[in-house]
Scaffold this active site. Structure first.
Site, PDB file in Angstrom:
ATOM      1  N   TYR A  26      -2.910  19.861  90.716  1.00 51.56           N
ATOM      2  CA  TYR A  26      -3.907  20.621  91.848  1.00 51.56           C
ATOM      3  C   TYR A  26      -4.577  21.865  91.377  1.00 51.56           C
ATOM      4  O   TYR A  26      -5.805  22.180  91.543  1.00 51.56           O
ATOM      5  CB  TYR A  26      -3.346  20.711  93.189  1.00 51.56           C
ATOM      6  CG  TYR A  26      -4.173  21.054  94.416  1.00 51.56           C
ATOM      7  CD1 TYR A  26      -5.337  20.331  94.838  1.00 51.56           C
ATOM      8  CD2 TYR A  26      -3.929  22.492  94.936  1.00 51.56           C
ATOM      9  CE1 TYR A  26      -6.045  20.838  95.699  1.00 51.56           C
ATOM     10  CE2 TYR A  26      -4.863  22.830  95.833  1.00 51.56           C
ATOM     11  CZ  TYR A  26      -5.599  22.296  96.282  1.00 51.56           C
ATOM     12  OH  TYR A  26      -6.762  22.567  97.241  1.00 51.56           O
TER      13      TYR A  26
ATOM     14  N   SER B  40      -7.339  29.004  96.610  1.00 53.23           N
ATOM     15  CA  SER B  40      -6.503  30.336  95.902  1.00 53.23           C
ATOM     16  C   SER B  40      -5.718  29.811  94.966  1.00 53.23           C
ATOM     17  O   SER B  40      -5.429  30.519  94.151  1.00 53.23           O
ATOM     18  CB  SER B  40      -5.744  31.193  97.090  1.00 53.23           C
ATOM     19  OG  SER B  40      -4.812  30.250  97.619  1.00 53.23           O
TER      20      SER B  40
HETATM   21  N1  LIG Z   1      -6.128  22.628 103.453  1.00 51.98           N
HETATM   22  C1  LIG Z   1      -5.848  23.755 102.588  1.00 51.98           C
HETATM   23  O1  LIG Z   1      -4.935  24.152 102.695  1.00 51.98           O
HETATM   24  C2  LIG Z   1      -6.848  24.094 101.377  1.00 51.98           C
HETATM   25  C3  LIG Z   1      -6.603  25.123 100.743  1.00 51.98           C
HETATM   26  C4  LIG Z   1      -7.554  25.478  99.715  1.00 51.98           C
HETATM   27  C5  LIG Z   1      -8.507  24.387  99.358  1.00 51.98           C
HETATM   28  N2  LIG Z   1      -8.379  23.380 100.047  1.00 51.98           N
HETATM   29  C6  LIG Z   1      -9.672  22.598  99.602  1.00 51.98           C
HETATM   30  O2  LIG Z   1     -10.553  22.378 100.580  1.00 51.98           O
HETATM   31  C7  LIG Z   1     -11.461  20.944 100.703  1.00 51.98           C
HETATM   32  C8  LIG Z   1     -11.252  20.532 101.947  1.00 51.98           C
HETATM   33  O3  LIG Z   1      -9.903  19.965 102.305  1.00 51.98           O
HETATM   34  P1  LIG Z   1      -9.426  19.939 103.823  1.00 51.98           P
HETATM   35  O4  LIG Z   1      -8.405  21.233 103.983  1.00 51.98           O
HETATM   36  O5  LIG Z   1     -10.452  20.011 104.665  1.00 51.98           O
HETATM   37  O6  LIG Z   1      -8.528  18.806 103.784  1.00 51.98           O
HETATM   38  P2  LIG Z   1      -8.940  17.242 104.539  1.00 51.98           P
HETATM   39  O7  LIG Z   1      -8.783  17.536 106.089  1.00 51.98           O
HETATM   40  O8  LIG Z   1      -7.820  16.534 104.037  1.00 51.98           O
HETATM   41  O9  LIG Z   1     -10.266  16.705 104.244  1.00 51.98           O
HETATM   42  C9  LIG Z   1     -10.338  16.261 102.648  1.00 51.98           C
HETATM   43  C10 LIG Z   1     -11.792  15.484 102.630  1.00 51.98           C
HETATM   44  O10 LIG Z   1     -11.981  14.938 101.531  1.00 51.98           O
HETATM   45  C11 LIG Z   1     -12.282  13.482 101.594  1.00 51.98           C
HETATM   46  N3  LIG Z   1     -11.805  12.714 100.555  1.00 51.98           N
HETATM   47  C12 LIG Z   1     -10.728  12.746  99.970  1.00 51.98           C
HETATM   48  N4  LIG Z   1     -10.502  11.953  98.841  1.00 51.98           N
HETATM   49  C13 LIG Z   1     -11.728  11.248  98.776  1.00 51.98           C
HETATM   50  C14 LIG Z   1     -12.284  10.341  98.164  1.00 51.98           C
HETATM   51  N5  LIG Z   1     -11.678   9.489  97.140  1.00 51.98           N
HETATM   52  N6  LIG Z   1     -13.784   9.742  98.325  1.00 51.98           N
HETATM   53  C15 LIG Z   1     -14.232  10.503  99.077  1.00 51.98           C
HETATM   54  N7  LIG Z   1     -13.941  11.393 100.031  1.00 51.98           N
HETATM   55  C16 LIG Z   1     -12.664  11.870  99.781  1.00 51.98           C
HETATM   56  C17 LIG Z   1     -11.547  13.188 102.900  1.00 51.98           C
HETATM   57  O11 LIG Z   1     -12.333  11.865 103.424  1.00 51.98           O
HETATM   58  P3  LIG Z   1     -11.839  10.378 103.428  1.00 51.98           P
HETATM   59  O12 LIG Z   1     -10.375  10.483 103.423  1.00 51.98           O
HETATM   60  O13 LIG Z   1     -12.543   9.855 104.850  1.00 51.98           O
HETATM   61  O14 LIG Z   1     -12.445   9.763 102.380  1.00 51.98           O
HETATM   62  C18 LIG Z   1     -11.720  14.346 103.742  1.00 51.98           C
HETATM   63  O15 LIG Z   1     -12.987  14.256 104.601  1.00 51.98           O
HETATM   64  C19 LIG Z   1     -10.523  20.407  99.714  1.00 51.98           C
HETATM   65  O16 LIG Z   1     -11.372  20.282  98.288  1.00 51.98           O
HETATM   66  C20 LIG Z   1      -9.078  20.928  99.411  1.00 51.98           C
HETATM   67  O17 LIG Z   1      -8.685  20.819  98.031  1.00 51.98           O
HETATM   68  C21 LIG Z   1      -7.923  23.062 101.045  1.00 51.98           C
END
Ligand SMILES: NC(=O)c1ccc[n+]([C@@H]2O[C@H](COP(=O)([O-])OP(=O)(O)OC[C@H]3O[C@@H](n4cnc5c(N)ncnc54)[C@H](OP(=O)(O)O)[C@@H]3O)[C@@H](O)[C@H]2O)c1
Length: 258
Positions: A149, A137
């Site tokens: 971001y 969002s």
């Molecule tokens: N949580 C929120 O509030 C939120 C809200 C809106 C959108 N999002 C988006 O949703 C998506 C998933 O986020 P999440 O909330 O599930 O976060 P999360 O639990 O921190 O998961 C992030 C994932 O990205 C991988 N990652 C990060 N850096 C990486 C790299 N350099 N190379 C390969 N993999 C990498 C991590 O794996 P490793 O660390 O094992 O590499 C992990 O599996 C993201 O794009 C985030 O921006 C999140």
């Protein structure tokens, strides 16, 4: 061989996507390709799945990783029925007070990697395949204290909406998932330098399984954008109706009160 590729599969919404798809596809999918840096996490997940899993542990901020994935695609020549780009991270804090390398890293993982993955996988996607891109969002408006971001996610949304139109002939749909705050490891990483100026966001915190369920449903119905929860739908509506200047002024005020 029919496969589903998920990046960011070691945690949060990427991992939850794999778990839900594993149950949904009782037939038609031969293998999941799981991508992230933490191999042990991917192995743990693979051990719980009904499907076979192929683990690719790599750092998506490094260009060499895509050469490796590209080679695997060239060798196996799979039919990729679905690509889910969920890897990504955020860093809160004013730009001038943040680590520049981490800010640049966000551009690499959130934008460059997502675009690279989409580009190398698309030649292996048959007509009717689906792509899910994790935006946020934060894509709807510039965000004070989360500027890079929000800009990366605006890129993801804009790129994915155009791509969705460009792929109409191939009947491939691209769904941009735009949740508000979700309870994953995301905020632990985002706030490693201290808590966010927008602590109120936590009142809107959603559960990852519900956000993912909605995203998969919206992708199934071939919607270009998936927004979970009423407050985030209202936020999107407001961001489209109210001039950006006024929204930014309101955000400045909220930041002062926080
Ligand atoms: N949580 C929120 O509030 C939120 C809200 C809106 C959108 N999002 C988006 O949703 C998506 C998933 O986020 P999440 O909330 O599930 O976060 P999360 O639990 O921190 O998961 C992030 C994932 O990205 C991988 N990652 C990060 N850096 C990486 C790299 N350099 N190379 C390969 N993999 C990498 C991590 O794996 P490793 O660390 O094992 O590499 C992990 O599996 C993201 O794009 C985030 O921006 C999140």
């Amino acid at each position: 061989m029919n496969i589903i590729i998920v990046t960011g599969a070691s945690s949060g919404m990427g991992r939850e996507t794999v778990r839900q798809l594993d149950k949904i596809y009782t037939t038609g999918i031969d293998e999941f390709w799981l991508i992230a840096r933490r191999r042990e996490r991917l192995e743990e997940l693979a051990a719980t799945l009904d499907h076979k899993a192929h683990i690719i542990d790599c750092d998506l901020s490094e260009e060499a990783s895509f050469e490796k994935i590209k080679l695997e695609l060239e060798m196996i020549k799979p039919d990729v029925k679905m690509l889910v780009n969920a890897s990504g991270y955020g860093i809160t804090g004013d730009f001038t007070e943040s680590d520049l390398n981490k800010q640049l890293g966000m551009i690499k993982v959130n934008c460059f990697a997502l675009t690279y993955m989409t580009g190398i996988v698309l030649p292996y996607m048959p007509n009717g395949a689906r792509i899910i891109q994790y935006a946020s969002s934060a894509a709807f408006l510039p965000q004070i204290g989360f500027s890079v971001y929000a800009a990366t996610k605006a890129y993801v949304l804009s790129f994915s909406e155009s791509l969705n139109s460009e792929l109409k002939d191939r009947k491939i749909t691209v769904t941009s998932v735009c949740p508000g705050p979700v309870d994953t490891e995301f905020f632990g990483i985002a706030e490693e330098n201290g808590s966010s100026d927008f602590a109120f966001k936590k009142f809107f915190m959603a559960e990852e399984d519900k956000v993912v369920k909605q995203a998969l449903l919206d992708s199934y119905h071939r919607k270009p954008v998936s927004v979970y929860s009423l407050p985030m739908k209202a936020f999107r509506y407001l961001s489209m109706q109210v001039p950006e200047e006024i929204m930014l002024k309101a955000m400045e005020k909220i930041k002062e009160w926080d």
